[in-house]
Design an enzyme around this catalytic site. Structure first.
Site, PDB file in Angstrom:
ATOM      1  N   SER A  50     -10.907   2.265   1.035  1.00  0.00           N
ATOM      2  CA  SER A  50     -10.974   2.478   2.559  1.00  0.00           C
ATOM      3  C   SER A  50     -12.368   2.214   2.918  1.00  0.00           C
ATOM      4  CB  SER A  50     -10.530   3.784   2.691  1.00  0.00           C
ATOM      5  OG  SER A  50     -11.030   4.918   2.295  1.00  0.00           O
TER       6      SER A  50
ATOM      7  N   HIS B 240      -5.830  -2.626   2.970  1.00  0.00           N
ATOM      8  CA  HIS B 240      -6.082  -1.191   3.320  1.00  0.00           C
ATOM      9  C   HIS B 240      -4.881  -0.676   4.322  1.00  0.00           C
ATOM     10  CE1 HIS B 240      -8.949   1.737   5.792  1.00  0.00           C
ATOM     11  NE2 HIS B 240      -8.271   2.359   4.749  1.00  0.00           N
TER      12      HIS B 240
ATOM     13  N   GLU C 194      -5.097  -3.510   7.240  1.00  0.00           N
ATOM     14  CA  GLU C 194      -6.365  -4.273   7.250  1.00  0.00           C
ATOM     15  C   GLU C 194      -6.731  -5.132   5.999  1.00  0.00           C
ATOM     16  OE1 GLU C 194     -10.441  -2.539   9.046  1.00  0.00           O
ATOM     17  OE2 GLU C 194      -9.795  -1.431   7.446  1.00  0.00           O
TER      18      GLU C 194
ATOM     19  N   ASN D  52     -12.558   2.147   9.717  1.00  0.00           N
ATOM     20  CA  ASN D  52     -13.391   3.223   9.160  1.00  0.00           C
ATOM     21  C   ASN D  52     -14.752   3.452   9.719  1.00  0.00           C
ATOM     22  OD1 ASN D  52     -11.352   4.766   7.980  1.00  0.00           O
ATOM     23  ND2 ASN D  52     -11.426   3.816   5.860  1.00  0.00           N
TER      24      ASN D  52
END
Length: 285
Positions: free
Chosen positions: A119, A140, A152, A190
């Site tokens: 992540s 991801h 992702e 993130n």
């Protein structure tokens, strides 16, 4: 390259979710963890998830049976030798991931693609630990994997364009919406999301208001479906802290400094839903 056989390293929350979506899409899936009990727990979670979907008329019983029949389990890495794609979903620790990719690189067939579900850790660094850096990429997924639409796809500095295209097409085949991003600490989601959560923790640390109010104003004022503190509890405060530390160390920018309260909560073992207590109490729920 056509992906037919998929390996998933890790049978935890993310690993079993990834295994489930690939199996439900018709792929031959091999799920691995370091202990039989971890593998059994992951397989049990998949069964419960699929049975729940059948009970809600979101999946036919025959499709559930077919998905389960597509999943095989192991505690070894050697059986991954015949996999076309291997997705690593182990703990978010740099040293562990680097070691796993070195091992997988020595086991996997030459044309196999190695993907990481990290992540926030540099996919470029992970790719450099192998002798096939052009075939390493980030996939991801988001929790809960069977529900969340986004994948992702993270292109490392070394990743070949044909590998990006293959993984993007594979993401669509498993019913996800893939978006390709360049490798950077935290990628896009993130890098934007976790500092916002951290700032909500700082608001609590500074005594601006109560946790319920912080979440309420963000839901009402920003149209968020879930408040940032409840989201932190769902993700796990240890994971939030881990990502913040990765951003802070990676960019060397004080805006990514973890909140002192976040550190204290993790030190206390108040990690959110998984421990029964975080910014909210889940023990009586």
């Amino acid at each position: 390259m056509e992906i037919k056989k998929v390996g998933v390293v890790g049978a935890g929350t993310m690993g079993n979710g990834i295994a489930q979506v690939f199996a439900a899409a018709g792929y031959d899936v091999l799920m691995r963890d370091i202990k039989d009990e971890f593998v059994a727990r992951g397989l049990s979670t998949i069964k419960k998830n699929l049975e729940r979907m059948v009970s809600r008329n979101k999946m036919a019983a025959e499709a559930k049976d077919a998905a389960l029949a597509n999943i095989h389990t192991t505690t070894e890495l050697a059986p991954f030798a015949d996999r076309d794609l291997i997705v690593e979903a182990a703990l978010e620790e740099v040293s562990l991931k680097l070691q796993l990719f070195r091992e997988l690189d020595g086991i996997a067939k030459p044309e196999a693609i190695l993907a990481t579900n990290t992540s926030s850790i540099s996919v470029t660094k992970i790719a450099a630990a192998t002798k096939r850096p052009g075939q390493v990429i980030g996939m991801h997924f988001f929790n809960p994997v069977p529900v969340m639409q986004l994948v992702e796809i993270v292109r490392a500095l070394q990743t070949k364009e044909e590998v990006v295209a293959t993984i993007e097409a594979t993401g669509k085949k498993i019913g996800k919406t893939p978006h390709v991003v360049k490798d950077s600490f935290g990628f896009v989601v993130n890098r934007v999301l976790i500092p916002m959560v951290n700032e909500a923790v700082n608001c609590l640390y500074e005594g601006l208001t109560q946790p319920e109010d912080i979440d309420a104003v963000m839901k009402l004022g920003a149209n968020h479906p879930m408040g940032p503190l409840a989201l932190a509890d769902l993700i796990g405060l240890d994971i939030i802290l881990n990502v913040m530390e990765t951003l802070y160390q990676g960019f060397e920018d004080p805006k990514y400094r973890p909140s002192p309260l976040l550190k204290q909560m993790v030190d206390a073992g108040y990690l959110g839903r998984k421990t029964g207590r975080g910014f909210f109490d889940y023990q009586s729920a």
